[in-house]
Design an enzyme around this catalytic site. Structure first.
Site, PDB file in Angstrom:
ATOM      1  N   GLY A   1       0.984  -1.095   0.121  1.00  0.00           N
ATOM      2  CA  GLY A   1       0.012  -0.189   0.055  1.00  0.00           C
ATOM      3  C   GLY A   1       1.024   1.192  -0.087  1.00  0.00           C
TER       4      GLY A   1
ATOM      5  N   GLY B   1       2.545   3.691   1.544  1.00  0.00           N
ATOM      6  CA  GLY B   1       3.068   3.809   2.756  1.00  0.00           C
ATOM      7  C   GLY B   1       3.459   5.427   3.034  1.00  0.00           C
TER       8      GLY B   1
ATOM      9  N   LYS C   1       3.587  12.656  -2.413  1.00  0.00           N
ATOM     10  CA  LYS C   1       4.741  11.714  -1.901  1.00  0.00           C
ATOM     11  C   LYS C   1       5.479  12.094  -0.984  1.00  0.00           C
ATOM     12  CE  LYS C   1       7.825   7.846  -3.771  1.00  0.00           C
ATOM     13  NZ  LYS C   1       8.091   7.439  -4.898  1.00  0.00           N
TER      14      LYS C   1
ATOM     15  N   ASP D   1       8.041   6.155   8.320  1.00  0.00           N
ATOM     16  CA  ASP D   1       7.560   7.394   8.811  1.00  0.00           C
ATOM     17  C   ASP D   1       6.994   8.224   7.990  1.00  0.00           C
ATOM     18  OD1 ASP D   1       9.631   8.165   7.057  1.00  0.00           O
ATOM     19  OD2 ASP D   1      11.202   8.427   8.692  1.00  0.00           O
ATOM     20  N   GLY D   2       6.647   7.523   6.677  1.00  0.00           N
ATOM     21  CA  GLY D   2       6.046   8.105   5.619  1.00  0.00           C
ATOM     22  C   GLY D   2       6.601   9.371   5.013  1.00  0.00           C
TER      23      GLY D   2
ATOM     24  N   ARG E   1       2.575  14.359  -7.445  1.00  0.00           N
ATOM     25  CA  ARG E   1       2.674  13.459  -8.589  1.00  0.00           C
ATOM     26  C   ARG E   1       1.209  13.524  -9.323  1.00  0.00           C
ATOM     27  NH1 ARG E   1       5.494   7.800  -7.217  1.00  0.00           N
ATOM     28  NH2 ARG E   1       3.237   7.514  -6.373  1.00  0.00           N
TER      29      ARG E   1
ATOM     30  N   ARG F   1      -2.467  -0.184  -9.954  1.00  0.00           N
ATOM     31  CA  ARG F   1      -1.126  -0.886 -10.293  1.00  0.00           C
ATOM     32  C   ARG F   1      -1.385  -2.430 -10.338  1.00  0.00           C
ATOM     33  NH1 ARG F   1       2.628   1.582  -6.568  1.00  0.00           N
ATOM     34  NH2 ARG F   1       1.247   3.525  -6.996  1.00  0.00           N
TER      35      ARG F   1
ATOM     36  N   ASP G   1       4.158  -4.226  -7.649  1.00  0.00           N
ATOM     37  CA  ASP G   1       3.320  -3.144  -7.272  1.00  0.00           C
ATOM     38  C   ASP G   1       3.929  -1.917  -7.709  1.00  0.00           C
ATOM     39  OD1 ASP G   1       5.498  -4.329  -5.470  1.00  0.00           O
ATOM     40  OD2 ASP G   1       5.586  -2.074  -4.576  1.00  0.00           O
ATOM     41  N   ASN G   2       4.900  -2.089  -8.594  1.00  0.00           N
ATOM     42  CA  ASN G   2       5.406  -0.653  -9.184  1.00  0.00           C
ATOM     43  C   ASN G   2       5.049  -0.849 -10.835  1.00  0.00           C
ATOM     44  OD1 ASN G   2       6.655   0.189  -7.049  1.00  0.00           O
ATOM     45  ND2 ASN G   2       8.751  -0.818  -7.293  1.00  0.00           N
TER      46      ASN G   2
END
Length: 655
Positions: free
Chosen positions: A115, A117, A149, A161-162, A219, A226, A310-311
């Site tokens: 997910g 993150g 992002k 920590d995002g 972005r 995806r 996932d990419n």
């Protein structure tokens, strides 16, 4: 008194026409629980609390990316709240912060729930549908998802920590826009914001953590869904023991699939009345878009670095920029990600990995597809890719009218020659348009010699080639394999056929040849090899038209070649120069590089040096000054953006 414009209407950023369809069409997790958690039965999770940066400030903005959502550079930079809005520190009116739930196969192993993150979906902005978008299907709905992002923790942050740091954010911002300018499908980066909030990171991956500035990239894409978005429905994986957070929820899988097809593939939706037929056609087009995308990567010498499921974009876009890299010296086994020890995601491996990822997507879609037809699509993937790739390479060589069986071999032999001589990928292809069209009575060596000499300047020295061809396998393993050649030839034959061992033996053979020659002898041989290939190329060019006097095809050839072979790409050392300047608080280099990358094919003005000098005399003078003053830790003068990389660039490590 008339009201001023600023008093009568809110700023442009507060008037963005949001229409957040995704959150209406698929299940959303509305939990108010904080922190990382497993999210069942949902494709998105709402983000209830913003996590502001300290003193956010713009590093750079992309005018062309902003235009997609109806904004100008002036709209953004003149708004005092612009850095806050575009870093997720302040809520844009109409936005609905959320994070996307997805899974993924990472380095071939199912990793379960991943997910967003460190990414927060802000919403979808209505934009105008251009004729180009309508014709190529790049964004048929006309909405642009915007996300930040590095904006903080989400339910999918796990132990993170995002946050993202300035270093990685500069790379993503610049490369997103660089690929867009090259004509390669990609998500976009509209802005880059940094701050006075610091977090500790280990940039060299050596155990030493240092404080770095938190930064955020805005972005933009039609969607960031995806392959891994469909893997949240997978059952328990036999190897990893993990399963998707919504395992078995075929009802939600159907909802997500309906949303994707109806919104982004409406032509397929309208063409098929039966569900499985529609979904199988959708899968076939995803495979075709993926084949076209990876063919464009290969043609540009681009290596993604982390092609996990996932990419991989469901729309065929380049997605998530981490340890990417443009090749300098051509090497089919080029690995941009220093963490990829076994080369799973090497340049050579990218087409096969994309096919492998498509197979995982087919498994995730399961009963929604006609299995046999999906299997045929997978079986045809490599030939589809090769057709796209060969078409691209023919254009890179200016072969525009006739298609000949020999073309594949001509390309293959060129790449082998580039590999053997250590030729710079980007600069060599750019020079090929200077090889003269064949004329009656001209001397091959005399005619192509000057261009070949320019190409040789882009080739590696004998010492560089020795380093490049040093086997990477441990000495003990190599000794065992070589001993096997004497003691057990049959077993050696089996082992030597494996790709990894064959590669090492090939390196040993080339290294042996290099050790038995010197720089002068090597250059003579290389020059002869290049002249020989150029002769074949010119004979092939001659068959492009009926007569040598056909001026139009000659001019078209040069124009097309210079429109597909860039003068400048985002090499690692160029990004590193921008990062080092930004770390000192100087963002001008990021902006300067962006300007150059926005016109990668241009010959109208020479790419500048990192210090802003532009003409050759300015470059030479600056080079002398930097040498005399001992500037840079590497004790080298700055290098123009279109030059061969400096020696220190080989030491850059991206993980």
């Amino acid at each position: 008194m008339d009201a001023s414009p600023s008093a009568s209407a809110p700023p442009a950023l507060e008037r963005l026409p949001f229409n957040n369809v995704a959150l209406k069409e698929v299940p959303v997790d509305n939990s108010e629980e904080t922190g990382s958690r497993r999210v069942n039965g949902a494709c998105f999770s709402r983000i209830r609390t913003l996590q502001p940066l300290v003193n956010p400030t713009f590093v750079a903005v992309s005018q062309s990316a902003l235009a997609l959502i109806g904004l100008s550079t002036q709209d953004v930079l003149s708004d005092p709240f612009g850095p806050e809005y575009f870093s997720g520190s302040k809520l844009l009116p109409g936005s609905e912060p959320a994070a996307h739930c997805y899974c993924g196969h990472q380095f071939g192993v199912f990793a379960g729930q991943l997910g967003d993150g460190a990414v927060i979906y802000l919403g979808e902005v209505e934009g105008a549908i251009s004729d180009e978008m309508a014709n190529n299907g790049s964004n048929p709905c006309g909405r642009w998802e915007i996300q930040v992002k590095g904006a903080g923790v989400t339910p999918y942050s796990r132990d993170g920590d995002g946050r993202k740091v300035l270093r990685s954010s500069i790379r993503e911002f610049l490369c997103s826009e660089a690929l867009a300018a090259l004509g390669i499908p990609t998500t976009r980066a509209a802005s880059l914001v940094t701050s006075d909030l610091y977090i500790n990171r280990d940039p060299l991956n050596n155990g030493r953590r240092v404080p770095e500035r938190c930064s955020v990239v805005l972005r933009v894409a039609p969607s960031f869904i995806r392959f891994g978005s469909f893997e949240i429905f997978l059952g328990r994986d036999e190897f990893s023991g993990l399963q998707g957070p919504s395992a078995g929820r075929h009802d939600i899988r159907a909802q997500l699939l309906d949303y994707v097809v109806e919104t982004f593939y409406p032509h397929i939706q309208h063409r098929h009345s039966k569900r499985k037929d529609r979904n199988t056609a959708f899968f076939k087009e995803v495979a075709e878009r993926t084949a076209r995308l990876v063919a464009q990567w290969q043609s540009a010498g681009f290596c993604h670095g982390v092609l996990n499921t996932d990419n991989m974009s469901i729309l065929g876009l380049t997605l998530d920029y981490g340890p990417f890299g443009f090749m300098d010296r051509f090497d089919p086994d080029f690995i941009s990600n220093a963490s990829d020890r076994r080369g799973r995601y090497s340049y050579r491996a990218q087409p096969a990995v994309c096919r492998w990822n498509l197979a995982r997507l087919a498994e995730a879609l399961g009963s929604e597809l006609h299995a046999a037809e999906a299997g045929v699509t997978l079986d045809e993937f490599m030939s589809t890719y090769e057709a796209f790739y060969l078409a691209n390479m023919r254009r890179k060589l200016g072969l525009l009218r006739e298609e000949e069986a020999e073309d594949r071999e001509l390309v293959s032999d060129l790449l082998q020659l580039m590999h053997n001589t250590g030729a710079d990928f980007t600069n060599t292809f750019r020079l090929l348009s200077s090889i003269p069209w064949p004329e009656d009575g001209d001397s091959e060596r005399t005619t192509v010699g000057p261009v070949v000499d320019l190409i040789l300047e882009q080739c590696a020295s004998i010492e560089e080639l020795k380093v490049a061809n040093k086997p990477t396998m441990e000495d003990r393993e190599l000794a065992m394999i070589l001993s096997m050649a004497q003691t057990n030839p049959a077993m050696f034959g089996l082992v030597a056929d494996t790709p990894e061992v064959a590669q090492q033996l090939d390196k040993m053979g080339r290294l042996k040849e290099l050790l038995e020659t010197n720089q002068v002898e090597l250059r003579v041989k290389q020059r002869d090899d290049w002249i020989r290939w150029a002769g074949r190329y010119r004979r092939r060019l001659a068959r492009e038209c009926d007569g040598a006097s056909d001026l139009s095809i000659k001019q078209e050839r040069v124009h097309v070649m210079n429109s597909i072979n860039p003068r400048v790409v985002l090499r690692n050392y160029i990004a590193q120069n921008a990062i080092q300047a930004a770390d000192r608080g100087d963002f001008s280099e990021v902006r300067r590089i962006l300007k150059v990358l926005e016109n990668p094919y241009s010959n109208t003005h020479g790419p500048e040096l990192p210090d802003g000098s532009n003409t050759r005399s300015e470059r030479d003078q600056k080079g002398r000054e930097w040498r005399n003053q001992g500037k840079r830790d590497h004790n080298e003068p700055p290098v123009a953006y279109d030059s061969k990389p400096p020696a220190w660039a080989r030491d850059i490590c991206i993980t």
